[in-house]
Design an enzyme around this catalytic site. Structure first.
Site, PDB file in Angstrom:
ATOM      1  N   HIS A   1      -0.385  85.688  46.078  1.00 50.18           N
ATOM      2  CA  HIS A   1       0.568  86.759  46.368  1.00 50.18           C
ATOM      3  C   HIS A   1       0.232  88.011  45.579  1.00 50.18           C
ATOM      4  CE1 HIS A   1       4.786  88.567  46.128  1.00 50.18           C
ATOM      5  NE2 HIS A   1       4.407  88.674  47.380  1.00 50.18           N
TER       6      HIS A   1
ATOM      7  N   SER B   1       5.497  86.903  51.166  1.00 49.35           N
ATOM      8  CA  SER B   1       6.435  87.206  50.079  1.00 49.35           C
ATOM      9  C   SER B   1       7.682  86.347  50.164  1.00 49.35           C
ATOM     10  CB  SER B   1       6.900  88.658  50.155  1.00 49.35           C
ATOM     11  OG  SER B   1       5.889  89.523  49.787  1.00 49.35           O
TER      12      SER B   1
ATOM     13  N   GLU C   1       0.311  86.487  41.840  1.00 52.92           N
ATOM     14  CA  GLU C   1       0.925  85.165  41.688  1.00 52.92           C
ATOM     15  C   GLU C   1       0.128  84.137  42.499  1.00 52.92           C
ATOM     16  OE1 GLU C   1       5.634  86.173  40.949  1.00 52.92           O
ATOM     17  OE2 GLU C   1       4.840  86.515  42.947  1.00 52.92           O
TER      18      GLU C   1
ATOM     19  N   ASN D   1       9.414  89.000  42.336  1.00 51.23           N
ATOM     20  CA  ASN D   1      10.453  89.535  43.221  1.00 51.23           C
ATOM     21  C   ASN D   1      11.810  88.912  42.934  1.00 51.23           C
ATOM     22  OD1 ASN D   1       8.676  91.262  44.396  1.00 51.23           O
ATOM     23  ND2 ASN D   1       8.232  89.942  46.149  1.00 51.23           N
TER      24      ASN D   1
END
Ligand code: NAI
Length: 651
Positions: free
Chosen positions: A446, A425, A458, A496
């Site tokens: 991801h 991440s 992702e 994020n």
């Protein structure tokens, strides 16, 4: 059909034949399209078929698909999006209702022979037939999914479905949009027969010539569709209110109102009614949800590119923790074989137990499938699977040196064209790749937590990543039935990186003395699926602390977050964070009045971050950014996405 006569050759989208028994077979096969959709031209031709058959009535009419895959996918949405005026849409609705009313009134029996998807307008056409047969195979599904696009089943569905199956079952279908398989459709009276493919034509012949009366639901359901409508309507309104606010999603309310007060005839509703076509058209949700539907199609299309010799069958996952365990289970559910590696067998066992529970739920009535799935999930503490795998996903704890060491080893042992991916991440892909002899082999895949629920993944391109590896990874994500979003390697990628500043602002509000309940309520009222404070508690305040450091420009963490973190109160997983958690639920006080502008204040950093990430090329364009933020964070879908929302506000 043995002896048949083709009755008309001038049509582009239909073939009409008459067999020796005098049955007309109308096969829809929309030209230049993989799926049958009901555009104006297709329906105009269907009108011509009815003219012709009325002039020379057959013994019966069977409507079937001329395509090998699918029955009718519904209205032609592209055509809808080109119509700019409300009157234009009203015209189509009027025309198609008149057409289906004509179909219902023809003097010969009619039957829809449904094989494959039968959705929206396709089901409404079928409902206007006297009989329906569904072919019992996995692809057959009947649904009225209009509500998911912010619209209503306006071509007769709202009036005919409740009459056919009773209003309780009809409301359930129309308000959730869910699909019904052949056997279930037979059980609920939606179709007259569910038959295997090999006998479908014979069954269609028998039924259409049977003179059997059309199906009617039991007496109670008929009463509920008449004098007792209010019972079903008020129950349905309560159910809908739990899931969708009327100001954001008017369509489900419009379905209930139209059925209850206008017997399903939408155009009879006065324009001033909040459930009318006019109100729904002006309110804008439908336009935005249709946009989101096309965005979703675009993400799917990215993963559909066929790549020679890439058939991911074996996945090797390293790290059997929260993410690795769930990624492994998901790949197995999608039919792949997975070897799951961790430092010891003891660390792998809980992931397998969790997966077994999930398989048991998914295949509740099929113990064999559960066993096959468990056979495909192999504990592999020695990491022998690396050498056979088509895709290798690393999901070990977030530590650069450990990941570097791991990939140095993997690249020596993996097959030359295996996809090598990290689920990191927050680490830079380039830093991990630096330790590799062939850094071009590394990409990011991801996933989001919880893996089974989150539709987006992702696909991260590092500065060094090879195109072919990125394409393979994208295709792999598509094969997992997830939506792949291509992003460039940058802190927090897209999802994020937009959530970080939003959560930070929400926590600053709490530091200023606004109750967490009020902050959350402001976000819910805006249309977010969960308030930001509850979200932070759910992902864990340790994760929020770590993310805050990398993803926001804040000099110091919010005070309350820091204090909770220091006290070991990490949210849901420890039973207390911003909220006290009981039985998996936050214990909230009822929220006081939400101050004006609070939602705007929290959303603004998210909007700005999205704009910035497009400008920086982290995500290629505004459409992909909107899609990513909606499918990755649940950002209010009725707005059409953050950038669409910004653009609309400027007008
Ligand atoms: P976790 O701490 O639950 O699991 C990590 C697992 O890796 C542990 O079982 C550990 O024993 C194992 N492990 C550590 N070093 C290893 C090695 N050298 N060889 C084999 N196994 C090893 O961690 P979590 O939360 O599953 O995160 C894993 C990765 O996924 C991290 O890179 C994280 O950034 C990323 N991620 C986490 C998300 C989350 O919500 N937890 C969401 C998306 C990505």
């Amino acid at each position: 059909m043995n002896t048949t006569t083709t009755m008309n050759t001038a049509m582009r989208h239909w073939h009409l034949d008459r067999d020796a028994a005098g049955i007309a077979w109308a096969a829809i096969d929309v030209a230049d399209s993989g799926a049958n959709t009901l555009g104006s031209e297709v329906l105009r031709e269907f009108g011509l078929i009815l003219d012709q058959l009325n002039a020379q009535p057959p013994k019966g009419l069977v409507i079937l698909s001329g395509k090998s895959a699918g029955y009718i996918a519904g209205a032609d949405l592209e055509e809808y999006t080109r119509i700019e005026t409300m009157e234009g849409i009203a015209d189509i609705i009027r025309r198609n209702n008149a057409l289906f009313d004509r179909l219902e009134a023809v003097p010969f029996p009619t039957l829809a022979l449904i094989r494959g998807h039968c959705m929206g307008g396709g089901l409404e056409l079928s409902l206007a037939c006297r009989y329906r047969i569904a072919v019992d195979e996995p692809g057959t599904r009947l649904s009225l999914p209009e509500v998911m696009l912010g619209i209503v089943p306006g071509w007769g569905g709202m009036k005919r479905l409740p009459r056919l199956v009773g209003p309780a079952a009809a409301m359930d279908m129309m308000l959730t949009g869910k699909g019904i398989d052949a056997r279930r459709a037979k059980k609920m009276g939606l179709v007259d027969e569910a038959v295997p493919p090999r006998v479908m034509e014979a069954a269609a012949r028998n039924v259409v010539l049977s003179s059997a009366p059309a199906h009617r639901p039991p007496l109670l359901q008929r009463l509920l569709n008449g004098p007792l409508k209010f019972v079903v309507a008020s129950g349905a309104r309560k159910q809908v209110a739990k899931r969708a606010r009327r100001e954001h999603y008017p369509a489900p309310y419009a379905i209930i109102d139209t059925w209850q007060r206008y017997d399903g005839d939408w155009l009879r509703m006065p324009a001033s009614d909040p459930s009318s076509l006019q109100s729904i058209f002006e309110q804008g949700t439908a336009r935005n949800l249709i946009r989101v539907f096309f965005l979703q199609q675009r993400l799917k299309a990215l993963g559909k590119q066929e790549i020679a010799d890439f058939k991911p069958r074996h996945v090797h996952v390293i790290g059997a923790g929260v993410m690795g365990g769930d990624i492994a289970a998901w790949c197995v559910q999608r039919g792949m074989t997975v070897t799951l590696q961790d430092q010891t067998v003891e660390r792998i066992a809980p992931a397998i137990a969790r997966a077994a529970e999930g398989f048991g739920k998914k295949w509740r009535n099929d113990k064999r499938e559960v066993r096959f799935a468990l056979d495909r999930l192999i504990a592999d503490p020695g990491g022998g699977g690396v050498a056979q795998a088509d895709v290798i996903i690393e999901a070990i704890y977030e530590n650069l040196e450990a990941k570097q060491a791991l990939f140095r080893d993997i690249e020596q042992r993996a097959k030359p064209d295996a996809v090598l991916a990290s689920n990191t991440s927050s680490l830079k892909l380039e830093d991990i790749a630096q330790a590799m002899e062939q850094p071009q082999r590394l990409v990011g895949i991801h996933f989001f937590n919880p893996v089974a629920k989150m539709p987006l993944v992702e696909v991260v391109r590092g500065a060094h990543s090879d195109d072919i590896q990125v394409t393979r990874a994208t295709s792999f994500v598509h094969k997992l039935d997830k939506l792949p979003l291509p992003v460039k390697s940058a802190p927090g990628f897209l999802v994020n990186a937009v959530l970080g500043p939003y959560l930070l602002e929400a926590m600053r509000c709490v530091d200023e003395g606004i109750a967490p309940e009020v902050v959350d309520e402001a976000a819910l009222a805006f249309g977010m699926p969960m308030g930001p404070i509850e979200l932070a508690d759910t992902v864990g305040l340790d994760v929020a602390m770590a993310a805050g450091k990398g993803l926001t420009d804040a000099a110091a963490p919010p005070r309350r977050l820091q204090a909770l973190f220091d006290a070991g109160k990490l949210g849901k997983k420890t039973g207390e964070g911003f909220y006290v958690w009981q039985d998996g639920k936050p214990q909230k006080q009822s929220a006081a009045q939400v101050p004006a502008g609070l939602a705007d204040r929290m959303i603004r950093p998210l909007l700005e971050a999205t704009q910035r990430l497009v400008a920086e090329g982290v995500v290629a364009d505004a459409e992909l950014a909107d899609a990513g933020v909606i499918f990755g964070t649940g950002f209010a879908p009725f707005t059409g996405g953050p950038l669409n929302y910004l653009a609309a506000r400027k007008h």
